[in-house]
Design a protein around this motif. Structure first.
Motif, PDB file in Angstrom:
ATOM      1  N   PHE A 195      -6.060   4.981  -0.320  1.00  0.00           N
ATOM      2  CA  PHE A 195      -7.142   4.709   0.635  1.00  0.00           C
ATOM      3  C   PHE A 195      -7.151   5.666   1.830  1.00  0.00           C
ATOM      4  CE2 PHE A 195      -5.708   0.810  -1.435  1.00  0.00           C
ATOM      5  CZ  PHE A 195      -6.849   0.508  -2.158  1.00  0.00           C
ATOM      6  N   MET A 196      -7.003   6.956   1.542  1.00  0.00           N
ATOM      7  CA  MET A 196      -6.994   7.931   2.631  1.00  0.00           C
ATOM      8  C   MET A 196      -8.400   8.320   3.085  1.00  0.00           C
ATOM      9  SD  MET A 196      -3.790  10.394   1.609  1.00  0.00           S
ATOM     10  CE  MET A 196      -3.943  11.370   3.101  1.00  0.00           C
ATOM     11  N   SER A 197      -9.377   8.157   2.218  1.00  0.00           N
ATOM     12  CA  SER A 197     -10.736   8.617   2.536  1.00  0.00           C
ATOM     13  C   SER A 197     -11.429   7.704   3.543  1.00  0.00           C
ATOM     14  CB  SER A 197     -11.553   8.652   1.242  1.00  0.00           C
ATOM     15  OG  SER A 197     -12.912   8.860   1.500  1.00  0.00           O
ATOM     16  N   TYR A 198     -12.410   8.264   4.252  1.00  0.00           N
ATOM     17  CA  TYR A 198     -13.299   7.448   5.089  1.00  0.00           C
ATOM     18  C   TYR A 198     -14.103   6.461   4.234  1.00  0.00           C
ATOM     19  CZ  TYR A 198     -12.878  10.841   8.984  1.00  0.00           C
ATOM     20  OH  TYR A 198     -12.427  11.636  10.002  1.00  0.00           O
ATOM     21  N   ILE A 211       0.857  -1.193   0.000  1.00  0.00           N
ATOM     22  CA  ILE A 211       0.000   0.000   0.000  1.00  0.00           C
ATOM     23  C   ILE A 211       0.883   1.230   0.000  1.00  0.00           C
ATOM     24  CG2 ILE A 211      -1.816   1.282   1.218  1.00  0.00           C
ATOM     25  CD1 ILE A 211      -2.683  -1.215   2.560  1.00  0.00           C
ATOM     26  N   SER A 212       0.669   2.114  -0.965  1.00  0.00           N
ATOM     27  CA  SER A 212       1.508   3.317  -1.007  1.00  0.00           C
ATOM     28  C   SER A 212       0.904   4.407  -0.131  1.00  0.00           C
ATOM     29  CB  SER A 212       1.719   3.775  -2.445  1.00  0.00           C
ATOM     30  OG  SER A 212       0.592   4.485  -2.873  1.00  0.00           O
ATOM     31  N   GLY A 213       1.707   5.421   0.138  1.00  0.00           N
ATOM     32  CA  GLY A 213       1.361   6.447   1.123  1.00  0.00           C
ATOM     33  C   GLY A 213       0.065   7.190   0.875  1.00  0.00           C
ATOM     34  N   SER A 214      -0.354   7.298  -0.391  1.00  0.00           N
ATOM     35  CA  SER A 214      -1.546   8.088  -0.690  1.00  0.00           C
ATOM     36  C   SER A 214      -2.780   7.230  -0.974  1.00  0.00           C
ATOM     37  CB  SER A 214      -1.284   8.993  -1.901  1.00  0.00           C
ATOM     38  OG  SER A 214      -0.992   8.201  -3.036  1.00  0.00           O
ATOM     39  N   ARG A 236       0.857   0.916   9.093  1.00  0.00           N
ATOM     40  CA  ARG A 236       0.815   2.002   8.122  1.00  0.00           C
ATOM     41  C   ARG A 236       0.947   3.348   8.830  1.00  0.00           C
ATOM     42  NH1 ARG A 236      -3.322   3.912   4.074  1.00  0.00           N
ATOM     43  NH2 ARG A 236      -2.044   4.909   2.465  1.00  0.00           N
ATOM     44  N   PHE A 255      -4.719  16.239   1.665  1.00  0.00           N
ATOM     45  CA  PHE A 255      -3.301  15.900   1.796  1.00  0.00           C
ATOM     46  C   PHE A 255      -2.838  14.786   0.853  1.00  0.00           C
ATOM     47  CE2 PHE A 255      -4.551  17.463   6.130  1.00  0.00           C
ATOM     48  CZ  PHE A 255      -3.964  18.710   5.994  1.00  0.00           C
ATOM     49  N   GLU A 256      -3.762  14.246   0.074  1.00  0.00           N
ATOM     50  CA  GLU A 256      -3.409  13.164  -0.870  1.00  0.00           C
ATOM     51  C   GLU A 256      -2.209  13.488  -1.762  1.00  0.00           C
ATOM     52  OE1 GLU A 256      -7.466  10.627  -1.840  1.00  0.00           O
ATOM     53  OE2 GLU A 256      -6.640  11.965  -3.362  1.00  0.00           O
ATOM     54  N   THR A 270      -2.498  13.399   9.599  1.00  0.00           N
ATOM     55  CA  THR A 270      -1.846  13.187   8.293  1.00  0.00           C
ATOM     56  C   THR A 270      -2.836  13.069   7.143  1.00  0.00           C
ATOM     57  OG1 THR A 270      -1.900  10.776   8.370  1.00  0.00           O
ATOM     58  CG2 THR A 270      -0.048  11.858   9.486  1.00  0.00           C
ATOM     59  N   GLY A 271      -4.125  12.957   7.465  1.00  0.00           N
ATOM     60  CA  GLY A 271      -5.155  12.806   6.443  1.00  0.00           C
ATOM     61  C   GLY A 271      -5.544  11.368   6.141  1.00  0.00           C
ATOM     62  N   HIS A 272      -4.958  10.407   6.850  1.00  0.00           N
ATOM     63  CA  HIS A 272      -5.245   8.996   6.575  1.00  0.00           C
ATOM     64  C   HIS A 272      -6.466   8.530   7.365  1.00  0.00           C
ATOM     65  CE1 HIS A 272      -1.179   9.448   5.018  1.00  0.00           C
ATOM     66  NE2 HIS A 272      -1.456   8.418   4.234  1.00  0.00           N
ATOM     67  N   TRP A 314       1.196  13.012  -0.124  1.00  0.00           N
ATOM     68  CA  TRP A 314       1.617  11.629   0.084  1.00  0.00           C
ATOM     69  C   TRP A 314       1.933  10.932  -1.228  1.00  0.00           C
ATOM     70  CZ3 TRP A 314       3.561  11.043   4.508  1.00  0.00           C
ATOM     71  CH2 TRP A 314       3.054  11.761   5.604  1.00  0.00           C
ATOM     72  N   ARG A 315       1.237  11.345  -2.291  1.00  0.00           N
ATOM     73  CA  ARG A 315       1.540  10.774  -3.605  1.00  0.00           C
ATOM     74  C   ARG A 315       2.969  11.132  -4.005  1.00  0.00           C
ATOM     75  NH1 ARG A 315      -2.637  12.889  -6.511  1.00  0.00           N
ATOM     76  NH2 ARG A 315      -4.029  11.510  -5.359  1.00  0.00           N
ATOM     77  N   ILE A 342       3.828   6.143   8.152  1.00  0.00           N
ATOM     78  CA  ILE A 342       3.495   7.517   7.746  1.00  0.00           C
ATOM     79  C   ILE A 342       4.076   8.522   8.747  1.00  0.00           C
ATOM     80  CG2 ILE A 342       1.534   9.119   7.491  1.00  0.00           C
ATOM     81  CD1 ILE A 342       1.638   7.221   5.149  1.00  0.00           C
ATOM     82  N   LYS A 374      -9.113   0.381   6.071  1.00  0.00           N
ATOM     83  CA  LYS A 374      -8.977  -0.113   4.695  1.00  0.00           C
ATOM     84  C   LYS A 374      -7.827  -1.104   4.562  1.00  0.00           C
ATOM     85  CE  LYS A 374     -11.948   3.155   3.876  1.00  0.00           C
ATOM     86  NZ  LYS A 374     -13.209   2.828   4.567  1.00  0.00           N
ATOM     87  N   GLY A 411      -8.936   6.708   6.279  1.00  0.00           N
ATOM     88  CA  GLY A 411      -9.307   5.327   5.965  1.00  0.00           C
ATOM     89  C   GLY A 411      -8.647   4.306   6.878  1.00  0.00           C
ATOM     90  N   PRO A 424     -10.463  14.212   4.866  1.00  0.00           N
ATOM     91  CA  PRO A 424      -9.269  15.049   4.710  1.00  0.00           C
ATOM     92  C   PRO A 424      -8.407  14.677   3.509  1.00  0.00           C
ATOM     93  CG  PRO A 424      -8.890  13.414   6.402  1.00  0.00           C
ATOM     94  CD  PRO A 424     -10.259  13.134   5.849  1.00  0.00           C
ATOM     95  N   THR A 425      -9.019  14.623   2.342  1.00  0.00           N
ATOM     96  CA  THR A 425      -8.306  14.220   1.127  1.00  0.00           C
ATOM     97  C   THR A 425      -7.397  15.323   0.586  1.00  0.00           C
ATOM     98  OG1 THR A 425     -10.396  14.715   0.045  1.00  0.00           O
ATOM     99  CG2 THR A 425      -9.877  12.414   0.359  1.00  0.00           C
ATOM    100  N   CYS A 479       6.948   5.779   1.817  1.00  0.00           N
ATOM    101  CA  CYS A 479       6.006   5.331   2.838  1.00  0.00           C
ATOM    102  C   CYS A 479       5.119   4.208   2.330  1.00  0.00           C
ATOM    103  CB  CYS A 479       5.214   6.477   3.422  1.00  0.00           C
ATOM    104  SG  CYS A 479       4.876   7.820   2.311  1.00  0.00           S
ATOM    105  N   THR A 480       5.634   3.426   1.406  1.00  0.00           N
ATOM    106  CA  THR A 480       4.893   2.250   0.963  1.00  0.00           C
ATOM    107  C   THR A 480       5.000   1.156   2.021  1.00  0.00           C
ATOM    108  OG1 THR A 480       5.196   2.751  -1.371  1.00  0.00           O
ATOM    109  CG2 THR A 480       4.754   0.457  -0.805  1.00  0.00           C
ATOM    110  N   LEU A 481       3.856   0.591   2.330  1.00  0.00           N
ATOM    111  CA  LEU A 481       3.800  -0.460   3.337  1.00  0.00           C
ATOM    112  C   LEU A 481       3.767  -1.810   2.637  1.00  0.00           C
ATOM    113  CD1 LEU A 481       3.277  -1.207   6.380  1.00  0.00           C
ATOM    114  CD2 LEU A 481       0.858  -1.266   5.756  1.00  0.00           C
TER     115      LEU A 481
END
Lengths: 382, 382
Positions: free
Chosen positions: A49-52, A44-47, B249, B29-30, B210-212, B33-34, B253, A244, B214, B26-27, B40-42
């Motif tokens: 699945f950030m949304s609720y 999973i990359s840092g950006s 994750r 900040f996407e 951080t905006g994560h 992170w991109r 982050i 997620k 999800g 809080p998208t 920050c890939t898990l």
């Protein structure tokens, strides 16, 4: 002599260390997943699945579509539950979903809290989870076998049952009953799959299916959309959805198993459930051999039934051994005096001559259980 | 003309589509992170973290040690909370931890449910989360400003406050008060960090940090070990711990941010919080420019304070805009008639002339908010 235990991984713990067999931490399946290599590695990359939100088209807006697909596929492959036209609700393990189901079946509030019952021996967490918030919606009503209050009630049917491994049906059977079927252990490694379960609310969990307890992923299969909506509301109020990352991992793990079925070139031995069946059958064979010679404990017997999944007649191989003291001693104390921690019958609403021990731990722990049970036998015959 | 909005990513949605600004997803900040790429890939393999347990040495047995370290490090870097000698309790977002804290501070049960209050406008989920199970331990007591009941009570202090962005202290201030500080927004991108918060129970969440969102990871910083133990018990009863994948994750982050501080060769522009501060300041500059010309809405003013983190005087840039209708109109309806969905004042315990809209959505949504607010202004002056 003690069957095979001495030839396996030896423990490097002190002989005085207590062997904790209280929880059913399903680490027995770790070696299988280790052998799968990169096939089920999650990235999973840092950006991501950030949304609720996961899927705004679904009433269960926090359910990742790939997990919903993986759940439908695994039940189709195993044949243990009817999913056509049903709603999937995801939760933080079946623990959260059990509470969501009780909330859904008890809302809106009646004139008094609705009784939640389950036949003894019942899963010890049911009364704890029902009572800890002193809800005005529901209360713990105890053993379903002796429940005789009029009016609506909720019965939890845990089949195969934790702690004793038996197959179960509802026992109260009155018109105002609302049922929750906890099917956590209705998988081929634990019990013969005799048909596709088809109940109003069915609970499953990744912990017991694949052994990934750390992921805290459970799912409910729900007939009535209004019940499903209330369960979703519960998860929203309780935790604003379900993480997620663990949903994606669950999807990956379940897909790995399903792919084994769709891949015709795959050898049978590679399949997770067949592996699990053999592993659990072997553990139970060893356990029964030790217990057979025991003057101290006995084990329940399970009928041989045809498993639709494997096509073979087999008996159940539960995740827990439900030990009964032959001399009506306190089974938990008896275990403790031999450096084993189990969970006594009183937690499950029955006599203290019973105790539950996990048989899904790591191999070294299981072998130590065999050794120590064997040692009790030895002592008695000296 | 409308500042910059027209030059940015254009929306490809229909001009009639409703713009949903109800939730604070809080998208925003996407893109940050991109841009971090693989840092920050898990990566989690199939057999990792299968157990229920994370750290049996810790009272919070389901807390991954690497996440505990990452939490301590990020607070040390930012200087927004005292952690020395405190206990960290992890939960499924601060949502679950808020309920855990209320449970901990209301157990064992008193003669009647303890009142939980918060100064209006209060976070709309507090009353919902307190009331949905009709607990006998606690009940919603409404606006803390008008609370006058004798005896013990719980006050939730949300600072900076959702919905209105103000800095807050407790308002009831009686000897039998038990306090929960919800510090979800006490991070440099939203507000000047004026000191290290030091309260009995403080709640934080990855969603707002951080905006994560999800990942559903929150943490509580707790002074009293007995309170911490009860909160841990709540999470155990409620969900048998917190999923490991999202904990890992979150650790990854947060470590990425902390590493930016320890890496001296790193340019200042790469830092997440400084990036977030600039981004939020820019959004608020645009928003205030639109609102300044508006005959319809006004916004709260925030004092300039010295931020210990950035070393600069700055005002708050909250995650939500708290709009007030100048003509005492129903603000939610007014927004709706211009194709925007906000959340009206009544949900927060105040007049309907207020409404809350998210300003932490994706850029195209924020720009559409500006456009539509601008259009209302235009209409009024026609």
């Amino acid at each position: 002599s003690l069957p095979s235990a001495k030839n396996t991984n030896t423990t490097n713990r002190s002989p005085d260390a207590i062997l904790n067999l209280v929880q059913g931490d399903p680490t027995v399946f770790e070696p299988y997943w280790r052998n799968q290599g990169d096939k089920c590695t999650l990235l999973i990359s840092g950006s991501d699945f950030m949304s609720y939100y996961s899927d705004c088209e679904n009433i269960c807006w926090f359910l990742q579509p790939q997990l919903a697909d993986a759940i439908r596929n695994i039940h189709r492959d195993v044949g243990n539950a009817v999913l056509d036209g049903r709603h999937i609700v995801i939760g933080a393990g079946s623990t959260q979903l059990f509470q969501a189901a009780v909330y859904a079946l008890s809302s809106p509030a009646g004139p008094e809290p609705i009784s939640v019952v389950s036949a003894a021996p019942y899963y010890s967490r049911y009364p704890e989870e029902i009572e800890f918030l002193s809800s005005g919606l529901y209360k713990w009503g105890g053993d379903a076998n002796t429940f005789d209050k009029d009016g609506p009630y909720i019965e939890v049917v845990n089949s195969p049952n934790n702690p004793d491994g038996t197959s179960r049906d509802a026992v109260v059977n009155r018109s105002e009953g609302r049922l929750i079927h906890d099917c956590a252990y209705y998988w081929p490694h634990y019990t013969p799959i005799t048909g596709a379960a088809d109940h109003n609310v069915m609970l499953f969990t990744l912990s017991k299916c694949t052994g990934h307890a750390g992921s805290r992923i459970g799912w409910a299969i729900v007939k009535d959309i209004e019940v499903a909506k209330k369960m979703i509301k519960f998860v929203e109020f309780n935790s604003l959805g379900v993480c997620k990352e663990s949903q994606l991992r669950a999807a990956k793990i379940l897909e790995t198993i399903s792919n084994e079925y769709s891949n015709l070139g795959c050898t049978k031995t590679a399949n997770f459930f067949e592996y699990g069946q053999r592993l659990m059958a072997e553990r139970w064979r060893k356990l029964r051999e030790v217990i057979k010679r025991s003057k101290v404990f006995s084990l329940p017997e399970y009928p041989k039934e045809c498993c639709n999944f494997s096509g073979e007649f087999m008996e159940s191989h539960p995740a827990f051994a439900w030990l009964q003291s032959k001399g009506n001693m306190d089974a938990e104390k008896l275990l403790r005096s031999h450096k084993m921690m189990g969970k006594g019958g009183k937690y499950f609403g029955v006599d203290s001559k019973y105790a539950r021990v996990s048989v899904v731990g790591r191999e070294e722990d299981f072998n130590l259980l065999l050794e120590r049970l064997w040692a009790i036998k030895g002592e008695e015959t000296e």
